[in-house]
Design a protein around this motif. Sequence first.
Motif, short mmCIF file in Angstrom:
data_model
loop_
_atom_site.label_atom_id
_atom_site.label_comp_id
_atom_site.label_asym_id
_atom_site.label_seq_id
_atom_site.Cartn_x
_atom_site.Cartn_y
_atom_site.Cartn_z
N ASN A 20 0.80 -1.22 0.00
CA ASN A 20 0.00 0.00 0.00
C ASN A 20 0.84 1.28 0.00
OD1 ASN A 20 -2.72 -0.84 -0.10
ND2 ASN A 20 -2.69 -1.41 2.05
N ARG B 52 -8.87 2.95 1.56
CA ARG B 52 -7.74 2.04 1.61
C ARG B 52 -7.94 0.96 2.69
NH1 ARG B 52 -3.95 2.18 -1.51
NH2 ARG B 52 -4.55 4.28 -2.14
N TYR C 129 -9.92 -1.54 0.89
CA TYR C 129 -9.09 -2.34 -0.01
C TYR C 129 -8.26 -3.35 0.79
CZ TYR C 129 -10.10 1.51 -3.27
OH TYR C 129 -10.73 2.45 -4.04
#
Length: 484
Positions: free
Chosen positions: A359, A413, A416
């Motif tokens: 990430n 995020r 995700y």
Amino acid sequence: MDALTWTGSLGSLLVPAITITASVFLAGVILQLIMGAFAPEVKLQANPDGTIQGRGGLLGRLETYTGWLFMLLVGLIAAFIVIAWFMPYGQGGILGEISKRFLPTWIALIVTFIVSITFKRKLGLYGKLFDSTIGMIGFGLVMFWVFTSIFVGMFDMIGTHDPLQQISGLKNKLPGVAVPEGQDEGFYPHYLLGGDNLARDIFTRMVHGSVIVMIIAPLATIFAFMVGITLGLPAGYYGGKLDTILSFLANLILAFPVILLFYLLVTPEIVATGLPNFLAAFLFVFPLVFFGVLINSRYKTQGSKNTLYLAVVLIPLAVLYLSVVSEANSPLNIWPNALDVITIPGGILVVFVSVVFVNSPTVFRIVRGLALDIKTRDYVAAAQTRGEGPWYIMLWEILPNARGPLIVDFCLRIGYTTILLGTLGFFGLGLPPESPDWGSTINEGRKLLLIYVHPALPPAIALLSLVLGLNLLADGLREESLKD
């Protein structure tokens, strides 16, 4: 003991009412969409007091009735949940007993919403979130699982059995099955959502799976943001060779398929080399750098205060850092085991480091782009004119003005990362095979999906609801940050 039905004695009254209301509501929504597509455009006009007039005519009345039906549907569902709390065991059926198990979560949610709505005008962007219906729904879904993970992980509440406990005779049994006589001592009388292929309680494994998700996903996202912000701000602010080198490294990592990277990082051969530990040592140092530079850039002209703040923040972080990255029987054993403040199991550490590593480049690119844009603003030039240092400008001028997009991306995020963790568990990567994480549980239930649907559905619905909540929360934050 008899098996539980889904709705118990409540079903004869509330379920038909909920079903009829939901059907009429959906029909109204569909009819409203059809009429809206063919109806001429109507311009909304303002009333003398500044408020907006509602749409008139048949379509306007239909919108009003649909809104009332939605409120009625929500009220009926809430009534089903609340009434079940006060009914004797089993009378509310499976859904009623599940509602009772989540009682601490419901109470925490209600208190949070009451306090937040009461003081929302004093809570900045968080308070403005409660002006957005989408944002409130998303916040409610996310906090439901946050509170669930807290009560399960810290207080061992909500779950009905041990997530690894196997009870003979309950293999692949349907929801509501009773625990056999002679084996129910010290256990909950039923498997609320049935048993899996190893005769473990699916409901308990689902709620315990939330603990793993809520520990790894937000923390891994925070660490990824620490790395991305610490590297992205100077790359965007200074530009030049530094930007070129860091951008090349970020693009190099992003060029690899995510799943392939995970396969490489979590394979036993790579783990045996100590690579995850060395990656952890590199990535986990960024919070130390970030907070050190943040404090020093703000208080460097106030010597004693600067030293005090640095010591108070960095010493505990340094101890945590050494405790986390040092692991017995690994190439990186640099901290006495007796002084370990926190111990992370090897499998979870590998997954955690892998998620941060994957990430960080994306966060870096977002922060770099924002820094490139914001560094040209007048208030940055004013800070440079005052003689402020580069890190002060980056952390106290550029970063606060980039908070809107970063907060939205942070929520997305986490979603995700949650999906990524589910994917890893589904492929059996990183986490132990007996782990109750949602991905592993879905994978185990998938193998008999054509015969038994119930083992795979609860963790899949839990994963769906959390990711949906995070996306709705991000939409609400984006909507309110644009107004800010």
